[in-house]
Design a protein around this motif. Sequence first.
Motif, PDB file in Angstrom:
ATOM      1  N   LYS A 362       6.374   4.633 -19.946  1.00  0.00           N
ATOM      2  CA  LYS A 362       7.108   4.537 -18.665  1.00  0.00           C
ATOM      3  C   LYS A 362       6.317   3.684 -17.675  1.00  0.00           C
ATOM      4  N   PRO A 363       6.431   2.356 -17.828  1.00  0.00           N
ATOM      5  CA  PRO A 363       5.659   1.477 -16.943  1.00  0.00           C
ATOM      6  C   PRO A 363       6.244   1.410 -15.537  1.00  0.00           C
ATOM      7  N   ILE A 364       5.364   1.237 -14.550  1.00  0.00           N
ATOM      8  CA  ILE A 364       5.844   0.937 -13.192  1.00  0.00           C
ATOM      9  C   ILE A 364       5.002  -0.208 -12.627  1.00  0.00           C
ATOM     10  N   ILE A 365       5.637  -0.969 -11.747  1.00  0.00           N
ATOM     11  CA  ILE A 365       4.923  -2.088 -11.121  1.00  0.00           C
ATOM     12  C   ILE A 365       4.489  -1.612  -9.732  1.00  0.00           C
ATOM     13  N   PHE A 366       3.199  -1.570  -9.519  1.00  0.00           N
ATOM     14  CA  PHE A 366       2.621  -0.850  -8.376  1.00  0.00           C
ATOM     15  C   PHE A 366       1.845  -1.814  -7.489  1.00  0.00           C
ATOM     16  N   PRO A 367       2.139  -1.870  -6.177  1.00  0.00           N
ATOM     17  CA  PRO A 367       1.435  -2.830  -5.305  1.00  0.00           C
ATOM     18  C   PRO A 367      -0.049  -2.501  -5.158  1.00  0.00           C
ATOM     19  N   HIS A 368      -0.861  -3.508  -5.272  1.00  0.00           N
ATOM     20  CA  HIS A 368      -2.315  -3.369  -5.116  1.00  0.00           C
ATOM     21  C   HIS A 368      -2.632  -2.786  -3.738  1.00  0.00           C
ATOM     22  N   ALA A 369      -1.857  -3.234  -2.747  1.00  0.00           N
ATOM     23  CA  ALA A 369      -2.120  -2.817  -1.362  1.00  0.00           C
ATOM     24  C   ALA A 369      -2.012  -1.298  -1.205  1.00  0.00           C
ATOM     25  N   ASN A 370      -1.290  -0.627  -2.108  1.00  0.00           N
ATOM     26  CA  ASN A 370      -1.139   0.834  -1.986  1.00  0.00           C
ATOM     27  C   ASN A 370      -2.237   1.611  -2.716  1.00  0.00           C
ATOM     28  N   ILE A 371      -3.209   0.892  -3.271  1.00  0.00           N
ATOM     29  CA  ILE A 371      -4.281   1.594  -3.995  1.00  0.00           C
ATOM     30  C   ILE A 371      -5.557   1.541  -3.153  1.00  0.00           C
ATOM     31  N   PRO A 372      -6.122   2.717  -2.782  1.00  0.00           N
ATOM     32  CA  PRO A 372      -7.362   2.693  -2.001  1.00  0.00           C
ATOM     33  C   PRO A 372      -8.470   1.953  -2.751  1.00  0.00           C
ATOM     34  N   HIS A 373      -9.228   1.168  -2.003  1.00  0.00           N
ATOM     35  CA  HIS A 373     -10.300   0.369  -2.598  1.00  0.00           C
ATOM     36  C   HIS A 373     -11.246   1.262  -3.421  1.00  0.00           C
TER      37      HIS A 373
END
Length: 386
Positions: A362-373
């Motif tokens: 179940k792949p999802i395309i996830f924005p980098h900006a929403n991942i804490p550094h």
Amino acid sequence: MKSRIIPVKLQRPISEYEIRVGHDLLDGCGEWAKNLLSEKPGRTALVSNRKIFGLYGDTVKNSLVNAGFQVSVCLIGDGEKHKNFQTLRQTLEFFGEKRFSRSDTVIALGGGVVGDLAGFAASIYLRGITFLQIPTTLLAMIDSSVGGKTAVNSGFGKNLIGSFYQPNGVLADIKTLGTLPKREVTAGFCEAVKQGAVGGEKLFDLTAGFLEKYQPLDNRKRLADQGFLNEFENLLAAHINFKVEIVRNDEREAVENTDKSSRKILNFGHTLAHSLEKVTDYRYLKHGEAVGYGIMFAALLSKKLGLLPENQVKSLNDVVHRTGKLPSISHIDPEIVFDTFKYDKKLVNDSLHWILLNGIGKPIIFPHANIPHLTLMTALEEIIGG
Ligand code: NAD
Ligand code: GLY
């Protein structure tokens, strides 16, 4: 100012062609090509490298000649470093010097490097001439020969200069995998694990089960066993079918498409993989080995973001490890790897997106900006540190 809009409506259906997978097919490749092309066999440029041509070139060439083709052999250098403008130019000049016309054919005999380069050359020579692929690596059989992406590498990145150009046919003879070096077998199976991870539980379980039953590195000895050949062919056919379906829905990887039918999901594991390849100058890791690390990283990141349960992360890691031993990457600086993620920005509208998992298959395309550094760096340190 008065103006008129003249609509231009072009039909560009995905061309129809066959991918044939089986064993002991090379002897008959001339008749196969002749039947596919439905015209009188003409001239063909057989593009390969010295190593692969040494193993399979005579069989392929003789079969083509016996079917009536006039064959000119065009050998390129072996390895990723030859997938560049210079080799492209030499290949195009070869076609030109032989006075190839649009009724002639280019046949790629080799792995992804030969296939991507020969396909790109075929796509731009005389604005496109007939192209057939005879893939000889596992990666090329299940991935690079399927779906029409062709490319060369350049100073600003890997595979960034290329075209979508579907071949007129693909012939995959799994007996050729009998001579594949161990690391290439591992690399090819890592791509198979990647396809399973995004393709659905059925494809993942089929791949995991095959890798549990058969140690991949012993497979070369098993190629004489009919039962094994059948299972291997079924596995490859399942992978090819999966990829064909993705390509059918999104042949050109539409920029705006970010759902799970997007061709982008095939980039699962590839953001880290491309970074690892880049920081090691494309010399240390095979592409598929880098994808192996990329899969484990994307799985860990998915877990840290609360998307993937621990037991599924473990399953993914176990299956990657079943493919063989990956070269250590503990000497690589995670900060430098992090810095190269920016080169992957082309994924969606110039901003980096990750292909993650909401569950196996179940792949999802996830924005980098929403991942804490911190989440990203911790995951990176865990994967690189082993
Ligand atoms: P490769 O083409 O470099 O082949 C790997 C090595 O195996 C080479 O040394 C080759 O000479 C040798 N070899 C090939 N067939 C052999 C055989 N049967 N027996 C013994 N040796 C053999 O590598 P690859 O993994 O096939 O392809 C990697 C390339 O594919 C990369 O450039 C990657 O970017 C590209 N790729 C393209 C797509 C696409 O959709 N077009 C998808 C995935 C990867
Ligand atoms: N290998 C990625 C793609 O074909 O889209």
